[in-house]
Scaffold this motif. Structure first.
Motif, PDB file in Angstrom:
ATOM      1  N   ASP A 185      -9.922   1.707   6.595  1.00  0.00           N
ATOM      2  CA  ASP A 185      -8.886   1.094   6.586  1.00  0.00           C
ATOM      3  C   ASP A 185      -9.151  -0.457   7.076  1.00  0.00           C
ATOM      4  O   ASP A 185      -8.706  -1.493   6.599  1.00  0.00           O
ATOM      5  CB  ASP A 185      -7.855   1.693   7.129  1.00  0.00           C
ATOM      6  CG  ASP A 185      -6.715   2.033   6.511  1.00  0.00           C
ATOM      7  OD1 ASP A 185      -6.285   1.464   5.290  1.00  0.00           O
ATOM      8  OD2 ASP A 185      -5.777   3.155   6.915  1.00  0.00           O
ATOM      9  N   HIS A 190      -4.251   2.958  -2.612  1.00  0.00           N
ATOM     10  CA  HIS A 190      -5.400   3.171  -1.694  1.00  0.00           C
ATOM     11  C   HIS A 190      -5.722   4.670  -1.643  1.00  0.00           C
ATOM     12  O   HIS A 190      -5.678   5.545  -0.720  1.00  0.00           O
ATOM     13  CB  HIS A 190      -5.173   2.862  -0.462  1.00  0.00           C
ATOM     14  CG  HIS A 190      -5.949   2.635   0.629  1.00  0.00           C
ATOM     15  ND1 HIS A 190      -7.244   1.788   0.520  1.00  0.00           N
ATOM     16  CD2 HIS A 190      -6.605   3.579   1.737  1.00  0.00           C
ATOM     17  CE1 HIS A 190      -8.264   2.070   1.305  1.00  0.00           C
ATOM     18  NE2 HIS A 190      -8.014   3.186   2.079  1.00  0.00           N
ATOM     19  N   GLY A 249      -6.914   8.340  -1.757  1.00  0.00           N
ATOM     20  CA  GLY A 249      -7.849   9.288  -1.056  1.00  0.00           C
ATOM     21  C   GLY A 249      -8.914   9.882  -2.018  1.00  0.00           C
ATOM     22  O   GLY A 249      -8.462  11.084  -2.368  1.00  0.00           O
ATOM     23  N   ASP A 268       0.957  -1.284   0.041  1.00  0.00           N
ATOM     24  CA  ASP A 268      -0.171  -0.084  -0.225  1.00  0.00           C
ATOM     25  C   ASP A 268       0.975   1.394   0.144  1.00  0.00           C
ATOM     26  O   ASP A 268       1.428   1.583   0.965  1.00  0.00           O
ATOM     27  CB  ASP A 268      -0.812  -0.142   1.308  1.00  0.00           C
ATOM     28  CG  ASP A 268      -1.852   1.217   1.276  1.00  0.00           C
ATOM     29  OD1 ASP A 268      -1.529   2.148   1.151  1.00  0.00           O
ATOM     30  OD2 ASP A 268      -2.928   0.624   1.962  1.00  0.00           O
ATOM     31  N   GLU A 278     -10.389   4.815  -1.315  1.00  0.00           N
ATOM     32  CA  GLU A 278     -11.233   4.866  -0.332  1.00  0.00           C
ATOM     33  C   GLU A 278     -12.916   4.501  -0.906  1.00  0.00           C
ATOM     34  O   GLU A 278     -13.755   3.945  -0.134  1.00  0.00           O
ATOM     35  CB  GLU A 278     -11.261   5.976   0.681  1.00  0.00           C
ATOM     36  CG  GLU A 278     -10.013   6.248   1.243  1.00  0.00           C
ATOM     37  CD  GLU A 278      -9.806   7.507   2.102  1.00  0.00           C
ATOM     38  OE1 GLU A 278     -10.787   8.127   2.074  1.00  0.00           O
ATOM     39  OE2 GLU A 278      -8.405   7.683   2.267  1.00  0.00           O
ATOM     40  N   TYR A 295     -11.484   7.771   8.484  1.00  0.00           N
ATOM     41  CA  TYR A 295     -10.255   6.877   7.692  1.00  0.00           C
ATOM     42  C   TYR A 295      -9.915   5.457   8.294  1.00  0.00           C
ATOM     43  O   TYR A 295      -9.763   4.624   7.578  1.00  0.00           O
ATOM     44  CB  TYR A 295      -9.312   7.989   8.325  1.00  0.00           C
ATOM     45  CG  TYR A 295      -7.894   7.701   7.522  1.00  0.00           C
ATOM     46  CD1 TYR A 295      -7.602   7.387   6.248  1.00  0.00           C
ATOM     47  CD2 TYR A 295      -6.515   7.348   8.326  1.00  0.00           C
ATOM     48  CE1 TYR A 295      -6.513   7.166   5.538  1.00  0.00           C
ATOM     49  CE2 TYR A 295      -5.184   7.424   7.913  1.00  0.00           C
ATOM     50  CZ  TYR A 295      -5.224   7.087   6.418  1.00  0.00           C
ATOM     51  OH  TYR A 295      -4.290   6.857   5.971  1.00  0.00           O
ATOM     52  N   PHE A 314      -1.954   3.710  12.476  1.00  0.00           N
ATOM     53  CA  PHE A 314      -1.367   2.366  12.478  1.00  0.00           C
ATOM     54  C   PHE A 314      -1.239   1.323  13.547  1.00  0.00           C
ATOM     55  O   PHE A 314      -1.525   0.236  13.284  1.00  0.00           O
ATOM     56  CB  PHE A 314      -0.340   2.198  11.279  1.00  0.00           C
ATOM     57  CG  PHE A 314      -0.473   2.580   9.783  1.00  0.00           C
ATOM     58  CD1 PHE A 314      -1.510   1.823   9.061  1.00  0.00           C
ATOM     59  CD2 PHE A 314      -0.214   3.961   9.439  1.00  0.00           C
ATOM     60  CE1 PHE A 314      -1.998   2.222   8.000  1.00  0.00           C
ATOM     61  CE2 PHE A 314      -0.701   4.152   8.291  1.00  0.00           C
ATOM     62  CZ  PHE A 314      -1.432   3.473   7.341  1.00  0.00           C
ATOM     63  N   GLN A 323       1.416   9.121  10.850  1.00  0.00           N
ATOM     64  CA  GLN A 323       0.246   8.380  10.956  1.00  0.00           C
ATOM     65  C   GLN A 323       0.540   6.975  11.855  1.00  0.00           C
ATOM     66  O   GLN A 323      -0.441   6.341  11.816  1.00  0.00           O
ATOM     67  CB  GLN A 323      -0.371   7.944   9.610  1.00  0.00           C
ATOM     68  CG  GLN A 323      -0.893   9.285   8.782  1.00  0.00           C
ATOM     69  CD  GLN A 323      -1.524   8.704   7.528  1.00  0.00           C
ATOM     70  OE1 GLN A 323      -2.137   7.700   7.482  1.00  0.00           O
ATOM     71  NE2 GLN A 323      -1.561   9.785   6.648  1.00  0.00           N
ATOM     72  N   ALA A 365      -0.926   6.652  -2.542  1.00  0.00           N
ATOM     73  CA  ALA A 365      -2.131   6.724  -1.938  1.00  0.00           C
ATOM     74  C   ALA A 365      -2.437   8.038  -1.776  1.00  0.00           C
ATOM     75  O   ALA A 365      -2.931   8.676  -0.479  1.00  0.00           O
ATOM     76  CB  ALA A 365      -2.249   5.880  -0.514  1.00  0.00           C
ATOM     77  N   PRO A 366      -2.284   9.007  -2.679  1.00  0.00           N
ATOM     78  CA  PRO A 366      -2.642  10.538  -2.459  1.00  0.00           C
ATOM     79  C   PRO A 366      -4.170  10.744  -2.034  1.00  0.00           C
ATOM     80  O   PRO A 366      -4.854   9.845  -2.758  1.00  0.00           O
ATOM     81  CB  PRO A 366      -1.946  11.127  -3.787  1.00  0.00           C
ATOM     82  CG  PRO A 366      -2.006  10.345  -4.738  1.00  0.00           C
ATOM     83  CD  PRO A 366      -1.968   8.819  -4.021  1.00  0.00           C
ATOM     84  N   ASN A 367      -4.245  11.850  -1.604  1.00  0.00           N
ATOM     85  CA  ASN A 367      -5.483  12.604  -1.538  1.00  0.00           C
ATOM     86  C   ASN A 367      -5.826  13.217  -2.912  1.00  0.00           C
ATOM     87  O   ASN A 367      -5.197  14.179  -3.232  1.00  0.00           O
ATOM     88  CB  ASN A 367      -5.901  13.250  -0.358  1.00  0.00           C
ATOM     89  CG  ASN A 367      -5.943  12.570   0.867  1.00  0.00           C
ATOM     90  OD1 ASN A 367      -6.076  11.421   0.766  1.00  0.00           O
ATOM     91  ND2 ASN A 367      -5.266  13.263   1.857  1.00  0.00           N
ATOM     92  N   VAL A 372       3.683   4.916   4.559  1.00  0.00           N
ATOM     93  CA  VAL A 372       3.010   5.875   4.897  1.00  0.00           C
ATOM     94  C   VAL A 372       3.736   6.694   5.880  1.00  0.00           C
ATOM     95  O   VAL A 372       4.616   6.233   7.011  1.00  0.00           O
ATOM     96  CB  VAL A 372       1.547   5.702   5.456  1.00  0.00           C
ATOM     97  CG1 VAL A 372       0.840   6.885   5.915  1.00  0.00           C
ATOM     98  CG2 VAL A 372       0.772   4.671   4.744  1.00  0.00           C
ATOM     99  N   TYR A 401       2.454  -0.834   4.612  1.00  0.00           N
ATOM    100  CA  TYR A 401       1.872   0.373   4.365  1.00  0.00           C
ATOM    101  C   TYR A 401       2.906   1.506   4.327  1.00  0.00           C
ATOM    102  O   TYR A 401       3.663   1.564   5.501  1.00  0.00           O
ATOM    103  CB  TYR A 401       0.920   0.758   5.562  1.00  0.00           C
ATOM    104  CG  TYR A 401      -0.293  -0.351   5.743  1.00  0.00           C
ATOM    105  CD1 TYR A 401      -0.475  -1.275   6.403  1.00  0.00           C
ATOM    106  CD2 TYR A 401      -1.724   0.427   5.301  1.00  0.00           C
ATOM    107  CE1 TYR A 401      -1.498  -2.087   6.581  1.00  0.00           C
ATOM    108  CE2 TYR A 401      -2.671  -0.436   5.203  1.00  0.00           C
ATOM    109  CZ  TYR A 401      -2.605  -1.668   6.025  1.00  0.00           C
ATOM    110  OH  TYR A 401      -3.651  -2.463   5.941  1.00  0.00           O
TER     111      TYR A 401
HETATM  112  N1  ARG Z   1      -4.463   8.991   1.782  1.00  0.00           N
HETATM  113  C1  ARG Z   1      -4.048   8.896   2.955  1.00  0.00           C
HETATM  114  C2  ARG Z   1      -3.130  10.237   3.117  1.00  0.00           C
HETATM  115  O1  ARG Z   1      -2.914  10.922   2.085  1.00  0.00           O
HETATM  116  C3  ARG Z   1      -2.689   7.925   3.129  1.00  0.00           C
HETATM  117  C4  ARG Z   1      -3.136   6.519   2.864  1.00  0.00           C
HETATM  118  C5  ARG Z   1      -2.151   5.432   3.232  1.00  0.00           C
HETATM  119  N2  ARG Z   1      -3.002   4.090   3.016  1.00  0.00           N
HETATM  120  C6  ARG Z   1      -3.777   3.628   3.949  1.00  0.00           C
HETATM  121  N3  ARG Z   1      -4.251   2.405   3.760  1.00  0.00           N
HETATM  122  N4  ARG Z   1      -4.101   4.235   4.964  1.00  0.00           N
HETATM  123  O2  ARG Z   1      -2.804  10.607   4.143  1.00  0.00           O
END
Ligand code: ARG
Length: 672
Positions: A402, A160, A162, A120, A349, A398, A430, A426, A123-125, A422, A420
């Motif tokens: 997950d 993944h 956002g 994973d 998501e 969020y 996790f 965060q 995974a940008p928003n 990330v 992950y």
């Molecule tokens: N979209 C999230 C962000 O920009 C990161 C996601 C990471 N992956 C996950 N499965 N939570 O902060």
């Protein structure tokens, strides 16, 4: 092949033969720090001596007399208190290198027990443009994905995205209230990004307005507390000056400590107040913004409502979301194309939306989740904060997504591990998620937060533009390419007219050098540390940079071009026995030995998911190559077999560098 592992397995037998359980001692066989002591060194005789109550040198002698390694090692040497120095036989090393040079995989074995990984990363928003931080998740994940696959693991990379969060509420609100239709027609993504920023600014403005009195009161309170502590500290000091006892000293220490704590608290409170003030100031000092902010007291809730409507299937919001998504995705894909990043799956998501309500119901029914102040949370033993999975207004979080994602991945991919990649910020999320996973019947799947630190500017603060905005990833890539182009152009000017590069090659070289530099600079950091971003450092021709590696590669290619050498044919000569690799100088031997360490480097990366072990290896290799190149003439070697041997070393070095870079997501160039 992993020579170290072979040695360890022979040691295991020797240790068993003297009645020792080998497991914990094998880690103590390591590459030597200094070639004087051989190639490897085993330090297990010291702890064993202690354990068995014998002199370590005697234990070492016992191990050595039971060690069956003469097929590839010289007679081991016992040194100092009981070190066992091991040296690979040079003719064995030569035949290993010959074999590796004739192997597509450069001698790297596939793992015996492949695992199934879900990765994973990125995974940008997508509602906002990618920024500098995204290079980290994207490229660390990309490189782990390439490397684990190369080692023979089964990898599913899943982006993944956002694509469903509060940011869409911002855009929906902005679209309804502030849309510039013409700008949207011209460049939808830029306009959406503007709407996002504008709406967020107004939301933050309103929040700051309503919170500022509170923040002021907190600053006052903190500064009163600090004043009070100042006099308490003075009293403690006077008392200690008079008494000088242990108690008075301790009391003074405590008073000082408390003062420092309160001083920090005051500073933090001031920072918050300043932050809020500047948000207010930014809007109120700008007549256009001030006008837009007018009458929007409830913008914060309104934005949340837009998100909530979307999540509950409101037809209009859903239609708008469907309209925005392809545009947002196209923008993200442009970046992935430039960086040559691919995913097996892109399950954002939004994909999990329908699974959230049933999931929460199930967790409640099973007694895993329960109500807390109107919301629903999962509680953990030994932690005071629950993981919230539904807010009191019914919205999911969020974490809820997950959890649903975990179940989906469990059922669809049946993974052995999920990584992950990330941001470390965060971590708490996790930790909670992995804790909650224990309730989910996940079997023994390994869950890992592959965390990374922040990219900093010169000032040691998170990297920002001069105007104080986060740095967009696109502008970062553009700038890296632009700077590389300047260097490529300067090199070209120095070339003889007949050697000059065509325009297309110059452009492509600048692209590979610029992006390579950026990616390598990121991956060569220990991922958990923050690092200071510097174009100059990353593009340096010397040092641990992509440019240095690409240059080493191109240098070999130019030797082959100049000498008109057919590399395939050369390799075959060493495979079919018509030639034998000569390793006549220490530099040749050292380079050959380093080449056989490639697999160890890759396995080290895979052990705790740190690509910087690979860059570190490439750097050592490139340095050994430089030392070799300085001492050992290649095309001008006076003996044909020596020349062929050196060419083979050059060839394998270049291919190892190219493969290593490829696993990092970096391309090479044939000339530079
Ligand atoms: N979209 C999230 C962000 O920009 C990161 C996601 C990471 N992956 C996950 N499965 N939570 O902060």
């Amino acid at each position: 092949m992993n020579v170290l592992k072979t040695i360890a397995s022979r040691f295991a037998k020797a240790l068993e033969a003297i009645g020792v359980e080998p497991e914990q001692y094998l880690d103590q066989i390591r590459p030597s720090q200094d070639p004087k002591f051989g190639d490897f060194q085993a330090n297990c005789a010291m702890p064993l001596g202690k354990k068995l109550g014998k002199a370590p040198r005697d234990v070492a002698a016992e191990i050595v007399s039971n060690l069956d390694c003469s097929d590839f090692l010289e007679e081991p040497e016992i040194a100092g208190p009981g070190f066992i120095n091991l040296r690979v036989k040079t003719d064995w090393l030569a035949s290993l290198v010959q074999r590796e040079a004739n192997d597509q995989r450069l001698g790297v074995d596939k793992v015996e027990k492949p695992r199934k990984y879900v990765l994973d990363y990125s995974a940008p928003n997508v509602a906002k443009p990618l920024h500098v931080g995204h290079i980290r998740s994207t490229m660390i994940g990309n490189s782990l994905s390439r490397l684990l696959r190369f080692l023979g693991h089964d990898v599913v990379s899943d982006n993944h995205l956002g694509d469903w969060g509060t940011q869409f509420g911002m855009i929906l609100y902005g679209y309804r209230n502030f849309l510039d239709e013409k700008a949207y027609q011209e460049s939808p993504v830029e306009e959406l990004a503007r709407l996002y920023r504008l709406t967020r600014q107004l939301v933050e403005y309103r929040a700051a307005k309503s919170g500022i009195e509170d923040l002021r009161a907190k600053v006052d309170e903190a500064s009163r507390a600090l004043e009070a502590q100042k006099s308490a500290r003075a009293d403690a000091k006077a008392k200690d000056d008079a008494e000088k006892t242990k108690e008075s000293k301790d009391a003074l220490k405590k008073a000082n400590k408390e003062f420092d704590r309160l001083a920090k608290a005051l500073e933090a409170a001031r920072e918050k107040l300043d932050g809020a003030s500047s948000k207010i100031e930014a809007v109120e000092s700008n007549p256009d913004l001030a006008k837009l902010a007018e009458g929007r007291e409830t913008i914060g809730v309104d934005v949340l409502n837009e998100t909530s409507k979307l999540h509950h299937g409101d037809a209009e919001n859903l239609a708008l979301w469907r309209r925005f998504m392809p545009q947002c995705l196209a923008e993200v894909d442009k970046i992935y194309d430039r960086l040559d990043v691919k995913f097996d799956e892109t399950l954002g998501e939004s994909f999990y939306n329908d699974r959230l309500a049933p999931l929460v119901e199930r967790l409640k029914a099973a007694g895993i989740a329960r109500e807390t102040e109107g919301a629903i949370g999962i509680f953990f033993e030994g932690r005071d904060v629950p993981m919230l999975i539904q807010k009191s207004d019914g919205a999911f979080l969020y974490a809820t997504t997950d959890l649903a994602t975990l179940e989906y991945r469990r059922d669809r991919f049946r993974p052995d591990a999920i990584l992950y990649v990330v941001d470390f910020r965060q971590s708490q999320h996790f930790e909670q998620l992995f804790e909650a996973a224990k309730f989910l019947d996940m079997g023994d799947v390994e869950l890992v937060h592959v965390k990374f630190g922040t990219v900093l500017g010169d000032d040691g603060k998170p990297f920002k533009t001069r105007a104080g905005d986060v740095v967009g990833l696109k502008s970062l890539l553009d700038e890296a390419e632009r700077r590389a182009a300047v260097i490529v152009e300067a090199n070209d000017e120095a070339r003889a007219p007949e050697d000059k590069f065509p325009e297309e090659e110059k452009r492509e070289t600048a692209r590979r050098v610029g992006l390579g530099a950026l990616v390598y600079a990121d991956l060569s950091q220990n991922r958990e540390s923050d690092y200071v971003f510097s174009y100059d450092k990353m593009l340096a021709m010397n040092g641990n940079t992509a440019t240095y590696m690409q240059y080493a590669y191109a240098r070999v290619r130019s030797i082959f071009a100049r000498g008109g050498i057919d590399a395939e044919k050369l390799r075959r000569e060493f495979a079919d026995g018509s030639r034998t690799l000569a390793l006549g100088t220490p530099e040749e031997r050292a380079l050959a030995f380093e080449l056989t360490n490639f697999q160890v480097a890759l396995e080290t990366v895979a052990k705790d998911y740190r690509p910087n072990w690979l860059t570190a290896y490439l750097y050592v290799l490139a340095n050994k190559y430089s030392a070799f190149f300085e001492k050992c003439p290649v095309l001008k070697a006076d003996d044909e077999n020596v020349k062929a041997s050196r060419l083979l070393l050059c060839d394998l070095t270049a291919r190892t560098i190219a493969k290593g870079l490829e696993l990092l997501g970096i391309q090479t160039v044939e000339r530079m």
